[in-house]
Motif scaffolding. Sequence first.
Motif, PDB file in Angstrom:
ATOM      1  N   SER B 309      56.792  43.525  27.865  1.00  0.00           N
ATOM      2  CA  SER B 309      55.451  43.699  27.111  1.00  0.00           C
ATOM      3  C   SER B 309      55.904  43.354  25.629  1.00  0.00           C
ATOM      4  CB  SER B 309      54.859  44.885  27.252  1.00  0.00           C
ATOM      5  OG  SER B 309      55.465  45.791  26.425  1.00  0.00           O
ATOM      6  N   VAL B 310      54.879  42.977  24.669  1.00  0.00           N
ATOM      7  CA  VAL B 310      55.095  42.766  23.580  1.00  0.00           C
ATOM      8  C   VAL B 310      53.716  43.043  22.740  1.00  0.00           C
ATOM      9  CG1 VAL B 310      54.495  40.091  23.440  1.00  0.00           C
ATOM     10  CG2 VAL B 310      55.755  40.995  21.611  1.00  0.00           C
ATOM     11  N   ASN B 311      53.810  43.710  21.466  1.00  0.00           N
ATOM     12  CA  ASN B 311      52.847  44.115  20.690  1.00  0.00           C
ATOM     13  C   ASN B 311      52.069  42.909  19.955  1.00  0.00           C
ATOM     14  OD1 ASN B 311      50.958  45.061  18.977  1.00  0.00           O
ATOM     15  ND2 ASN B 311      52.002  46.966  18.333  1.00  0.00           N
ATOM     16  N   LEU B 312      50.976  42.206  20.312  1.00  0.00           N
ATOM     17  CA  LEU B 312      50.655  41.105  19.598  1.00  0.00           C
ATOM     18  C   LEU B 312      49.262  41.494  18.739  1.00  0.00           C
ATOM     19  CD1 LEU B 312      51.685  38.293  21.846  1.00  0.00           C
ATOM     20  CD2 LEU B 312      52.704  38.803  19.807  1.00  0.00           C
ATOM     21  N   TYR B 313      48.957  42.755  18.550  1.00  0.00           N
ATOM     22  CA  TYR B 313      47.869  43.140  18.254  1.00  0.00           C
ATOM     23  C   TYR B 313      47.386  42.691  16.647  1.00  0.00           C
ATOM     24  CZ  TYR B 313      45.766  45.149  22.288  1.00  0.00           C
ATOM     25  OH  TYR B 313      45.360  45.182  23.620  1.00  0.00           O
ATOM     26  N   SER B 314      46.208  42.123  16.735  1.00  0.00           N
ATOM     27  CA  SER B 314      45.809  41.634  15.355  1.00  0.00           C
ATOM     28  C   SER B 314      45.939  42.872  14.073  1.00  0.00           C
ATOM     29  CB  SER B 314      44.503  41.034  15.164  1.00  0.00           C
ATOM     30  OG  SER B 314      43.571  41.804  15.905  1.00  0.00           O
ATOM     31  N   ASN B 315      45.373  44.159  14.566  1.00  0.00           N
ATOM     32  CA  ASN B 315      45.427  45.230  13.928  1.00  0.00           C
ATOM     33  C   ASN B 315      46.658  45.852  14.064  1.00  0.00           C
ATOM     34  OD1 ASN B 315      44.652  46.070  16.468  1.00  0.00           O
ATOM     35  ND2 ASN B 315      43.242  47.784  15.507  1.00  0.00           N
ATOM     36  N   ILE B 316      47.853  45.283  13.759  1.00  0.00           N
ATOM     37  CA  ILE B 316      49.114  46.016  14.178  1.00  0.00           C
ATOM     38  C   ILE B 316      49.172  47.199  13.460  1.00  0.00           C
ATOM     39  CG2 ILE B 316      50.118  44.249  12.530  1.00  0.00           C
ATOM     40  CD1 ILE B 316      52.128  45.293  15.347  1.00  0.00           C
ATOM     41  N   GLU B 317      49.092  47.250  12.105  1.00  0.00           N
ATOM     42  CA  GLU B 317      49.302  48.302  11.314  1.00  0.00           C
ATOM     43  C   GLU B 317      48.729  49.773  12.290  1.00  0.00           C
ATOM     44  OE1 GLU B 317      47.580  45.669  10.476  1.00  0.00           O
ATOM     45  OE2 GLU B 317      46.249  46.126   8.879  1.00  0.00           O
ATOM     46  N   GLU B 318      47.769  49.663  12.828  1.00  0.00           N
ATOM     47  CA  GLU B 318      47.146  50.882  13.544  1.00  0.00           C
ATOM     48  C   GLU B 318      48.039  51.047  14.957  1.00  0.00           C
ATOM     49  OE1 GLU B 318      43.069  50.490  14.019  1.00  0.00           O
ATOM     50  OE2 GLU B 318      42.713  49.681  12.036  1.00  0.00           O
ATOM     51  N   SER B 319      48.853  50.151  15.297  1.00  0.00           N
ATOM     52  CA  SER B 319      49.670  50.365  16.600  1.00  0.00           C
ATOM     53  C   SER B 319      51.026  49.919  16.502  1.00  0.00           C
ATOM     54  CB  SER B 319      49.114  49.310  17.565  1.00  0.00           C
ATOM     55  OG  SER B 319      49.211  48.192  17.356  1.00  0.00           O
ATOM     56  N   LEU B 320      51.463  50.330  15.429  1.00  0.00           N
ATOM     57  CA  LEU B 320      53.012  49.743  15.043  1.00  0.00           C
ATOM     58  C   LEU B 320      54.076  50.666  16.242  1.00  0.00           C
ATOM     59  CD1 LEU B 320      53.324  50.252  11.355  1.00  0.00           C
ATOM     60  CD2 LEU B 320      53.347  48.029  12.515  1.00  0.00           C
ATOM     61  N   GLU B 321      53.713  51.454  16.566  1.00  0.00           N
ATOM     62  CA  GLU B 321      54.601  52.395  17.599  1.00  0.00           C
ATOM     63  C   GLU B 321      54.441  51.942  18.884  1.00  0.00           C
ATOM     64  OE1 GLU B 321      55.096  56.674  15.360  1.00  0.00           O
ATOM     65  OE2 GLU B 321      53.100  55.762  15.967  1.00  0.00           O
ATOM     66  N   SER B 322      53.455  50.780  19.084  1.00  0.00           N
ATOM     67  CA  SER B 322      53.165  50.502  20.531  1.00  0.00           C
ATOM     68  C   SER B 322      54.182  49.340  20.792  1.00  0.00           C
ATOM     69  CB  SER B 322      51.843  49.950  20.590  1.00  0.00           C
ATOM     70  OG  SER B 322      51.550  49.339  21.680  1.00  0.00           O
ATOM     71  N   VAL B 323      54.420  49.232  22.210  1.00  0.00           N
ATOM     72  CA  VAL B 323      55.180  47.869  22.453  1.00  0.00           C
ATOM     73  C   VAL B 323      54.158  47.262  23.280  1.00  0.00           C
ATOM     74  CG1 VAL B 323      57.315  49.221  22.734  1.00  0.00           C
ATOM     75  CG2 VAL B 323      55.723  49.316  24.878  1.00  0.00           C
TER      76      VAL B 323
END
Lengths: 90, 494
Positions: B309-323
Motif C-alpha cells: 500500500s501507499v499513502n497518496l491522499y491529497s490531504n496528506i497532512e491529516e494522515s501522515l502516519e498512515s500507509v
Amino acid sequence: MKKSTHLEIEEKIKHILVSKFEIKPTIHDEISSNTPLLGRGIGLDSIEVLALVTAIEKEFNIEIGDDDLTLDLVKNIGTLAEYVLQKTRD
Amino acid sequence: MKTLPEMFTTVAKQNASRTAIVNVERAVSYAVLEKRITSLAAKLYDMGVRQGERVAILLPNGLDFVRSYFAIVNLGAIVVPLNDHYQENELLYFLEECGVSLLITSRDFAELSHRVISVRQFPCKLFVVEDWVEDLEEEVGLLGDFKIEVYPDSPVMYQFSSGSTGRPKRIARTHANLLFELDSFIQTLSITNEDRFLGVAPFSHVNGLMRSMMASIRAGATLYPLPKFERRTVAEAIEKYRISIFIAVPFMFSMLAQTTFNRRPDFSSLHLCVSASAPMPKKLNQEFYNNFGIYVRQLYGSTETGTISVNLYSNIEESLESVGTPIRGVEVEVFTEEGKVANVGEIGEFAVKSPAAIMGYEGLDEVNKEVFRNGYFLTGDLGRRDKDGILYLVGRKKFFINKGGYKINPHEIEELLESHPKVHEVVVIGVPTSYGDERVKAVIVPNTSCTEEEIIEYCRGKIADFKIPSVLEFKDSLPKSPTGKIRRKMLMYE
C-alpha cells in the motif's frame, strides 16, 4: 557567537553522544580525545556517524561537506573537534 | 509482456532514444543500455552461466548493477543481490545458501570476494567489472544466435526474509510476480517516462531495487543512481537533475531534514517522495516538509509480497502516519488473534493477497501452514483500518530492528553472540533513537567475566557494522515466561 575552545567543543560533542546516542554519561571521564568513534572505543557504526555529523552541524551552525566526511574526520572526538574549531574560526 | 526480458525489450523499443540512466554524469539511452546488457549477457554465457544458475551481484548502485541484473535475467539465471556492507560471514552464508556459481563485483570488493570464494565449499567464479575489456560488437554478436527461453513462473531472484518467525528464509519471486508489482506500482503512482528517479536507496534491497531501479525502467523513465547516501550529494542531485521521484527510507529523509544547508536546496521538481522499509515518524515528516515543501508518503510492503500500500491522499497532512490504501490488484485484510476479520479501528494482523506475492517459502511446509492461509500471507505486522479503508501500522509481531532503512534480524546477531564462549544467554532488541531510527542493543547473561570490547570485537568482520550492537547490557538473568520463553517485550520497554 562566542568562539569555543577545542576543549569546549569536545565537551559539547560528548554531550551529543550521551543525549542522542545513549552513550554512557561516564564517557566524560572514561574516554580521551583519541578514543575511536567507530568500532572499538565509542562504538558508533557508519549509519550513526552520519547522524552524529548532522547533529554537530546543527549544534555549531556549520556545514560539513560530503568531501570532508572521511574516515580521518570521524576517527575520534579530537579530530572532529579540530575540524569544528577550524570551521567556526573561518 | 510476460517476462522481464520481454518487458525490457518493449520499453527499450518504445523509448530507444530516451535516457535510461545518467551514470557519473554520462547519459545512457535505452537503446545503448540494451546493447550493453546483451554484451554482458554474452560474456556471462561465455563464462558458463546457464539457465537456473545463481549469480550474485555485489555492487553499489549504478550502471553496472543495472546491466548485471538484466544480463543475468536474460540468460534465465537467478539474481542474488548482496548488500555491499556485508562482511565475510554474511557473504559466505548467502553464497552457500543460494548455491551461487558466479559473483559479479567491483575492484573495491574484489579482495573480500576472493577471500569468501576461497573458503566456499563449491566452486564459484568471480567477475570484476573493471577488469573486463569489452568489445561491444563482438559480445553482442556472440549471443545473437542464442535464444534463451524464459518463463513467467521462473524465479528471477532470491531474497531473504525472516517473515514473522525469526529464521531467514529464502524467497524466489518470479517474472510474473515482479511484473505485476511493477505495473501496479507505476499505475497507482501515475509514473511516466517523463519522470526522473533518484536511485539512492540500495539496489541490493527490495525498496531501491523495485521502487527506484525497476520502476524507472518499467516506466521508460530516467534513473540517476548514486552509489551511497551523502546528504549534500543527494540534495545537489535532486536540484541539478530536477528529480521528480525520490524513494528512500526514513533515515535518509531524517538526515536531509536535519542537515544545515548554507542555501536551502530547491526540491520543487519533486512531485513524489516515498518512504519505505520502516515507519516514518510524523515529527520528522513535518520537519522535512518545513524544510523542503513536500511531504513524504509512506509505503508499506514486504519481501514476500512486494509493495502492499501507499499513502497518496491529497490531504496528506491529516494522515501522515498512515500507509494509505492497497495498490491496484492487492487486497489487505486485518485478522484478529482468533482469526476473524477485525472491525473498523480494531487492531489485528495485516494479511495480504496479491499476484505479486510468493505462494510459499521453498521447502518449509510447516512454516507455510502458519503464514499462508486461504491465499493470504500473514505479514506479522499489526495495524488497523479506519472507516475509509486507510491503513495504519501500529507495531509488529516480529522483532526486527530498523537501522538506516535496513532490517536487522535480531536472531542472526543472537546466534553469533551465543557462539561466544563467555556468553550464556543473549537477547538482541531495537532501541528507538531521537532521529527516527533504532540502535541495536544486546542484553547478555555472561558465563564469566566479560567486557563490552570483547563482545564487539567478536562481531567485527563477521557481520555488517550496522548490525554490531552499539548498546550492551549485562544481566544476571533474562525475564522469562513460565514456559521458559524469553520475554523480549519486557526488555524493550524497560
